[in-house]
Design an enzyme around this catalytic site. Structure first.
Site, short mmCIF file in Angstrom:
data_model
loop_
_atom_site.label_atom_id
_atom_site.label_comp_id
_atom_site.label_asym_id
_atom_site.label_seq_id
_atom_site.Cartn_x
_atom_site.Cartn_y
_atom_site.Cartn_z
CE LYS A 113 -1.60 1.85 3.79
NZ LYS A 113 -1.61 3.58 3.07
N GLY A 158 7.71 4.39 8.01
CA GLY A 158 7.04 6.07 8.27
C GLY A 158 7.43 6.92 9.54
CB SER A 159 5.50 9.00 11.44
OG SER A 159 4.27 8.45 11.60
CB THR A 160 8.22 7.45 15.41
OG1 THR A 160 9.81 7.67 14.87
CG2 THR A 160 8.77 7.10 17.13
CD GLU A 194 13.95 1.08 8.39
OE1 GLU A 194 14.33 2.23 8.89
OE2 GLU A 194 15.49 -0.55 8.24
CD GLU A 247 10.82 13.28 11.22
OE1 GLU A 247 10.11 12.89 11.45
OE2 GLU A 247 11.92 12.64 10.15
CB CYS A 263 13.84 9.29 7.11
SG CYS A 263 14.35 8.12 5.81
CB THR A 272 2.46 5.55 12.01
OG1 THR A 272 1.57 7.17 11.68
CG2 THR A 272 1.13 4.49 11.08
N GLY A 273 4.37 4.59 13.62
CA GLY A 273 4.86 2.73 14.31
C GLY A 273 4.99 2.32 15.31
P1 NAD Z 1 3.15 7.90 8.30
O1 NAD Z 1 3.48 7.41 9.45
O2 NAD Z 1 1.89 9.53 8.55
O3 NAD Z 1 2.42 7.27 7.14
C1 NAD Z 1 3.15 6.27 6.66
C2 NAD Z 1 1.99 5.24 6.03
O4 NAD Z 1 1.58 4.43 7.15
C3 NAD Z 1 1.14 5.20 5.18
O5 NAD Z 1 0.90 4.94 3.91
C4 NAD Z 1 -0.22 5.69 5.97
O6 NAD Z 1 -1.37 5.56 4.65
C5 NAD Z 1 0.16 4.60 6.42
N1 NAD Z 1 -0.33 4.67 8.17
C6 NAD Z 1 -1.12 5.93 8.61
N2 NAD Z 1 -2.21 5.52 10.15
C7 NAD Z 1 -1.81 4.33 10.15
C8 NAD Z 1 -1.65 3.28 11.23
N3 NAD Z 1 -2.46 3.72 12.25
N4 NAD Z 1 -1.75 1.61 10.35
C9 NAD Z 1 -1.21 1.70 9.44
N5 NAD Z 1 -0.45 2.45 8.75
C10 NAD Z 1 -0.93 3.62 8.36
O7 NAD Z 1 3.88 8.54 7.81
P2 NAD Z 1 4.57 9.82 6.48
O8 NAD Z 1 4.07 10.99 7.60
O9 NAD Z 1 4.14 8.98 4.83
O10 NAD Z 1 5.87 9.68 5.90
C11 NAD Z 1 6.61 10.85 7.05
C12 NAD Z 1 7.40 10.12 8.57
O11 NAD Z 1 8.00 8.56 7.63
C13 NAD Z 1 8.92 11.35 8.55
O12 NAD Z 1 8.24 10.70 10.25
C14 NAD Z 1 9.91 10.73 8.21
O13 NAD Z 1 10.76 10.03 9.41
C15 NAD Z 1 9.88 9.08 8.48
N6 NAD Z 1 10.20 8.24 6.78
C16 NAD Z 1 11.28 6.74 7.69
C17 NAD Z 1 12.15 6.75 6.59
C18 NAD Z 1 13.16 5.27 6.85
O14 NAD Z 1 13.63 4.60 5.84
N7 NAD Z 1 13.64 5.39 8.69
C19 NAD Z 1 12.00 6.73 5.14
C20 NAD Z 1 11.54 7.82 4.80
C21 NAD Z 1 10.57 8.90 6.04
#
Ligand code: NAD
Length: 473
Positions: free
Chosen positions: A173, A224-226, A246, A376, A280, A228-229
């Site tokens: 996705k 994605g973000s910490t 990540e 961040e 990131c 959401t992680g």
């Molecule tokens: P995000 O966490 O908002 O979204 C990431 C993904 O998760 C999207 O596809 C989103 O639809 C999905 N999502 C949202 N809520 C969810 C949930 N409850 N359960 C499952 N999936 C869900 O992040 P973003 O704003 O898209 O990305 C930016 C962040 O990602 C920044 O914090 C950046 O540092 C981090 N990032 C990390 C890396 C890495 O490799 N460490 C790489 C790129 C970005």
């Protein structure tokens, strides 16, 4: 296969085109206007994607690894063949100027090629007249892959390549903000992977949680973000799905007094602001020795004044907009906070009025505890901070819940390496930044991640060891 990359965005489920139950709007961040619709996957369609991936797993895991590697390699060739066209679509949905967008497609292809050359090891533990024991690695099953919007193609391929080489199948996705290139890649790859091996679905905010709680997945690979992680890990705990996370970073760079300012300024600038600072591993806190602080600040500001920020389709644009309104509001909120606290903001070239543009902003030596230092930003606001003492600056760099990457700049490489080794981050650079490679593990320390992507360690995260004991007469 001929695919029209600029209209009719569909999901790929079981090798077929599937429209969603409804659609979601896709906005061009350079204009703020909707320019396309992507499918909004229903629960029934997610169930179908997982079921077809599960069925395909039985045969895909049995395909000899050389054939799986060849398929992943061919997927890389296909990306390269469509790099120009995909780059144009990328710019419209993501905002990054076309040349840099093309570099991402080419980089993703390079990743597919490199991972296609990797094979998991087999260890013989005992080979005696009594018994034979070996440890081998086997795939996990159906992988749930969730990608962000800042590097939508690369970060998706970081998951596709090792998962499929390892013999898993996948439901991927993309972010709701950047679904289009990934959906089209799903169509382009239908010639390469058997139906069900790589399913690509899209949808709104509800789809991610629907996926992570789905019992059919063996593992979740999330970028994605910490914040959401943490939700993803919580959801995975219910049925103990494996996770690789990540996550975010608040990377520090340390500039020692002996640097050649003219040599490093450009590199430090783009290490912080490339992709409009939505990286990131971008430099997000710049610690500069007080003796070279003013010189570096003035040089960075001069670059900021000369770099064109604009629509990525325009000639000469180097930095594009913030990718989406949600992130734009977050970054603007940080700027407002900095203004309210009377921090000194130094800004670069002007930006277009329309779209989600923010000028390159340097925050001149703010207090360590200010939000712009502690959070961040993920946008073009860079706090520059003075330091005198090495031990003190290392403590300040490490005083973060994040631990993704960091950098040290100095002519004295030995000294710089000593400092680099004291940084609590998964990646650390000396006199360079932003470099990541398919053969080198990428692992966030602390709350920047859980598990590893890339390198052999990354491949093995898509597998589980199996110990085979054979008695001999
Ligand atoms: P995000 O966490 O908002 O979204 C990431 C993904 O998760 C999207 O596809 C989103 O639809 C999905 N999502 C949202 N809520 C969810 C949930 N409850 N359960 C499952 N999936 C869900 O992040 P973003 O704003 O898209 O990305 C930016 C962040 O990602 C920044 O914090 C950046 O540092 C981090 N990032 C990390 C890396 C890495 O490799 N460490 C790489 C790129 C970005």
């Amino acid at each position: 296969m001929s695919v029209d990359l600029h209209s009719n965005y569909v999901m790929t489920i079981g090798g077929r085109s599937v429209a969603g139950g409804a659609t979601i709007d896709v906005v061009n961040p350079a204009t703020g206007e909707v320019f396309a619709q992507a499918p909004d996957c229903t629960k029934a369609q997610l169930d179908e994607a997982v079921a077809t991936a599960k069925a395909a797993f039985k045969s895909w895991r049995a395909v000899p690894i050389e054939q799986r590697q060849a398929a992943v390699r061919k997927a890389g060739d296909i990306l390269l063949a469509h790099a120009d066209e995909l780059a144009r679509l990328f710019t419209r949905e993501q905002g990054r100027p076309v040349d840099a967008a093309k570099q991402e497609i080419q980089g993703a292809a390079m990743w597919l090629h490199a991972v296609a050359a990797m094979s998991p090891p087999t260890h013989v533990v005992e080979d005696s007249p009594q018994q034979f024991i070996e440890t081998r690695y086997v795939p996990l099953g159906v992988i749930c892959a969730i990608a962000p919007w800042n590097f939508p193609v690369t970060l998706a391929m970081w998951k596709v390549a090792p998962a499929l080489v390892a013999g898993n199948t996948m439901v991927l996705k993309p972010s709701p903000f950047t679904p289009l290139c990934t959906l089209k890649i799903g169509e382009l790859f239908r010639d390469v992977f058997p139906p069900g091996v790589l399913n690509i679905i899209s949808g709104g905010d509800e789809l991610g949680p629907m996926m992570t709680s789905h019992p059919g997945f063996a593992k979740i690979s999330f970028t994605g973000s910490t914040a959401t992680g943490k939700r993803v890990m919580e959801s995975a705990a219910k049925d103990l799905k494996r996770v690789t996370l990540e996550l975010g970073g608040n990377d520090a760079a340390i500039v020692l007094p002996d640097v050649d300012l003219d040599d490093v300024a450009q590199k430090i600038f783009f290490g912080a602001f490339f992709n409009t600072a939505q990286i990131c591993v971008a430099t997000k806190r710049l610690y500069v020795h007080e003796s070279v602080y003013d010189g570096l600040r003035d040089r960075l500001l001069a670059i900021a004044g000369a770099v064109k920020v604009g629509d990525g389709t325009e000639q000469g644009a180097v930095l594009g907009p913030i990718q989406n309104k949600r992130q734009y509001d977050r970054v603007m909120n940080l700027l407002e906070d900095a203004k309210a606290n009377k921090l000194t903001l130094l800004q670069g070239a002007g930006v277009p009025e329309k779209g989600y543009f923010i000028p390159v902003t340097i925050v001149d030596n703010p207090p360590e505890e200010s939000r712009v230092v502690q959070e961040e930003a993920f946008g073009p606001i860079l706090p520059m901070l003075k330091f005198k003492d090495i031990d003190d600056v290392i403590d300040r760099a490490n005083a973060s819940d994040y631990g993704l990457a960091g950098a040290v700049w100095s002519k004295d490489v030995t000294k710089a390496m000593e400092i680099a080794r004291r940084m609590e981050t998964g990646t650390v650079w000396v006199n360079q930044n932003l470099q990541l490679r398919p053969d080198t593990p990428f692992a966030g320390h602390k709350q920047s991640g859980f598990g590893v992507e890339n390198g052999m360690e990354g491949l093995l995260e898509y597998m589980v060891p199996q110990a085979v004991y054979v008695a001999r007469a």
